[in-house]
Design an enzyme around this catalytic site. Structure first.
Site, PDB file in Angstrom:
ATOM      1  N   GLY A  18       0.815  -1.215   0.000  1.00 33.48           N
ATOM      2  CA  GLY A  18       0.000   0.000   0.000  1.00 33.48           C
ATOM      3  C   GLY A  18       0.846   1.261   0.000  1.00 33.48           C
ATOM      4  N   GLU A  74      16.848  -1.444  -3.732  1.00 30.80           N
ATOM      5  CA  GLU A  74      16.757  -1.550  -5.193  1.00 30.80           C
ATOM      6  C   GLU A  74      17.266  -0.272  -5.824  1.00 30.80           C
ATOM      7  OE1 GLU A  74      12.629  -2.119  -6.167  1.00 30.80           O
ATOM      8  OE2 GLU A  74      12.792  -4.288  -6.013  1.00 30.80           O
ATOM      9  N   ARG A 126      -4.099 -11.799  -5.462  1.00 34.39           N
ATOM     10  CA  ARG A 126      -5.539 -11.554  -5.258  1.00 34.39           C
ATOM     11  C   ARG A 126      -6.094 -10.815  -6.461  1.00 34.39           C
ATOM     12  NH1 ARG A 126      -5.057  -6.114  -4.735  1.00 34.39           N
ATOM     13  NH2 ARG A 126      -3.169  -5.417  -3.694  1.00 34.39           N
ATOM     14  N   ARG A 179     -10.420   5.995  -9.991  1.00 28.47           N
ATOM     15  CA  ARG A 179     -10.818   5.686  -8.612  1.00 28.47           C
ATOM     16  C   ARG A 179     -11.387   6.934  -7.968  1.00 28.47           C
ATOM     17  NH1 ARG A 179      -6.460   1.665  -5.765  1.00 28.47           N
ATOM     18  NH2 ARG A 179      -5.785   0.550  -7.639  1.00 28.47           N
TER      19      ARG A 179
HETATM   20  P1  ADP Z   1       3.554  -1.582  -2.542  1.00 28.69           P
HETATM   21  O1  ADP Z   1       3.578  -3.037  -2.204  1.00 28.69           O
HETATM   22  O2  ADP Z   1       3.611  -0.701  -1.338  1.00 28.69           O
HETATM   23  O3  ADP Z   1       2.466  -1.209  -3.514  1.00 28.69           O
HETATM   24  P2  ADP Z   1       5.523  -1.713  -4.723  1.00 28.69           P
HETATM   25  O4  ADP Z   1       6.802  -2.432  -4.564  1.00 28.69           O
HETATM   26  O5  ADP Z   1       4.460  -2.377  -5.531  1.00 28.69           O
HETATM   27  O6  ADP Z   1       4.957  -1.313  -3.275  1.00 28.69           O
HETATM   28  O7  ADP Z   1       5.792  -0.268  -5.349  1.00 28.69           O
HETATM   29  C1  ADP Z   1       4.745   0.683  -5.470  1.00 28.69           C
HETATM   30  C2  ADP Z   1       5.180   1.837  -6.343  1.00 28.69           C
HETATM   31  O8  ADP Z   1       6.383   2.422  -5.827  1.00 28.69           O
HETATM   32  C3  ADP Z   1       5.536   1.459  -7.771  1.00 28.69           C
HETATM   33  O9  ADP Z   1       4.396   1.405  -8.596  1.00 28.69           O
HETATM   34  C4  ADP Z   1       6.452   2.604  -8.146  1.00 28.69           C
HETATM   35  O10 ADP Z   1       5.697   3.784  -8.386  1.00 28.69           O
HETATM   36  C5  ADP Z   1       7.258   2.845  -6.869  1.00 28.69           C
HETATM   37  N1  ADP Z   1       8.503   2.041  -6.861  1.00 28.69           N
HETATM   38  C6  ADP Z   1       8.693   0.827  -6.271  1.00 28.69           C
HETATM   39  N2  ADP Z   1       9.953   0.360  -6.487  1.00 28.69           N
HETATM   40  C7  ADP Z   1      10.587   1.297  -7.247  1.00 28.69           C
HETATM   41  C8  ADP Z   1      11.908   1.402  -7.846  1.00 28.69           C
HETATM   42  N3  ADP Z   1      12.843   0.452  -7.688  1.00 28.69           N
HETATM   43  N4  ADP Z   1      12.178   2.516  -8.585  1.00 28.69           N
HETATM   44  C9  ADP Z   1      11.240   3.488  -8.762  1.00 28.69           C
HETATM   45  N5  ADP Z   1      10.009   3.446  -8.226  1.00 28.69           N
HETATM   46  C10 ADP Z   1       9.656   2.373  -7.486  1.00 28.69           C
END
Ligand code: ADP
Length: 449
Positions: A164, A200, A291, A337
């Protein structure tokens, strides 16, 4: 097939599942907190059971209350929707231990994908391309700093249990690392009870592209293309579309096959989403959601399938009702949304809906649990409606969105609808030239007090 299923959720997603069940001739049981006695999902289900007081922890997250509701009503399966218990492996285990069916993947798959470090490691082994970063967890600040130097800034520190949009912090330079590391750790600990973090490379101009996969749990799996969810605020999606405006048919076929093969190899059951960042023609895995996603209707629109129906079929041991070759894209779909929030700060605005009118007509779908006089309780998520439009191509979908937003009436509370009216004035939205940072930048310059 099941005779009766229980929906362990509320709001629009509970209605979504009740609708699929009814079309399949399956009885539905709604559960609700005392704050939701008058909610639409309670009215629409065949039966309902009150499972506790308003707080989510004491109701929609109360495993004993939900299991008891199944026993009292004779429901044979539980659909978790999204959020709440949908990715709680412990819950799935308990459901199975009570000889009930969980409409979703196994506890083991949820556990593996719920821990982002393990998920990344698993995907890497299955041949899915990942964002370059640390090999597993980074236990100390000293190691984090060393990695930052080696990888080159900017980097992002992420809580392995995060979700989230929480538990992530960017370090632009070495000077930011201490703060980023400590914050991601403490957010992970506070929100998810786990302070393990990993690092990362921070991609600066990616799009968020996610692949919808679907498995039968017996080694067969398909993909249903991608969704572009790059328009985000605080890492939360606001506007989603399918197909992605930047993805070619060849790219879709290639990454889609990689994802379908990966989930087939682990005998994954039901709907799943494999999320990527996409930059300069390359896909980088970030996480898998085990999900149904909030934005699943855009995929349903372009493929003409009912993903919830498929979830129920597979949970009942039936095969999927489509093959990869039968899945053909038709047109373009967009979802916005709609939250009960006040702009520009997006602060939650629960209250009473004095007037509600849903748009209609060709290619318009409104998934919402609102009705005239409905009192939005202050205890839950502020999402009150999803407006989904489908057109023969992207420009027609955008024109239809504009038309449908014009018909929509939600009076009595502030909503995020004005944001979409304004976004539709932006040339970049029409050309599709946006990445994951576009909306934050736009909000800074356009939505001031
Ligand atoms: P969550 O589980 O909180 O949704 P995510 O890992 O899916 O987290 O990442 C959510 C958002 O965060 C991604 O859609 C992107 O916008 C940003 N993000 C995540 N990892 C990176 C990355 N390595 N570089 C740039 N943006 C990132």
């Amino acid at each position: 097939m099941f005779d009766k299923i229980l929906i362990a959720n509320r709001g629009e997603i509970a209605l979504r599942v009740i609708r699929a069940a009814r079309e399949m001739g399956i009885q539905s049981v709604a559960v609700h907190s005392t704050a939701d006695s008058d909610a639409m999902h309670v009215r629409m289900a065949d039966e309902s059971v009150c499972i506790g007081p308003p707080s989510g922890t004491d109701s929609y997250l109360s495993i004993p209350a939900i299991i008891a509701a199944c026993e009292v009503t004779g429901a044979q399966a539980i659909h978790p929707g999204y959020g709440f218990l949908s990715e709680n492996a412990n819950f799935v285990q308990i459901v199975e231990d009570h000889d009930l069916s969980f409409i979703g993947p196994t506890a083991e798959h949820i556990r593996v994908m719920g821990d982002k470090i393990t998920a990344k490691d698993t995907m890497k082994k299955l041949g899915v391309p990942c964002v370059p970063g640390s090999d597993g967890g980074v236990p100390t600040l000293a190691e984090a700093k060393k990695l930052g130097e080696e990888m080159g800034y900017p980097v992002i520190v992420k809580a392995t249990a995060g979700g989230g949009g929480r538990g992530m912090k960017v370090a632009d330079t070495a000077a930011d690392m201490e703060h980023a590391f400590m914050t991601a750790r403490s957010e992970g600990k506070a929100a998810f009870g786990n302070d393990e973090v990993y690092i990362e490379k921070y991609l600066t101009t990616p799009r968020h592209i996610e692949i919808q996969v679907f498995g039968d749990g017996k080694g067969q799996a398909v993909h249903l293309g991608e969704r572009d969810c790059s328009l985000q605020r605080r890492h939360q999606k606001v506007f989603e579309e399918a197909p992605g405006p930047s993805i070619t048919a060849e790219e879709r076929a290639r990454i889609g096959k990689t994802c379908a093969d990966a989930v087939a190899r682990i005998n994954y059951a039901g709907a799943g989403t494999i999320e990527f960042l996409y930059e300069n023609g390359e896909f980088y895995f970030i996480e898998m959601n085990t999900r149904l996603q909030v934005e699943h209707p855009v995929t349903e629109a372009i493929f003409g399938v009912d993903l919830v129906r498929e979830q129920i079929r597979v949970a009942a041991g039936l095969p999927m009702s489509f093959t990869q070759d039968e899945l053909q894209i038709n047109g373009h779909a967009i979802e916005v949304r709609i939250n009960a929030e006040k702009l520009p700060e997006f602060s939650p605005r629960p209250g009473t809906i004095s007037q509600f009118h849903a748009p209609g007509g060709l290619g318009v779908r409104m998934d919402s649990a609102l009705y005239d006089g409905y009192k939005i309780p202050p205890y839950y998520d502020s999402l009150i409606a999803k407006l989904i439009v489908h057109g023969r191509d992207r420009p027609s979908a955008l024109a239809r969105l504009n038309r449908a937003l014009g018909e929509l009436i939600v009076d009595g509370v502030d909503t995020t609808v004005p944001l979409f009216h304004e976004l539709l004035q932006e040339p970049d939205i029409h050309t599709g030239a946006y990445n994951i940072h576009w909306l934050e930048h736009w909000l800074e310059t356009n939505l001031q007090d």
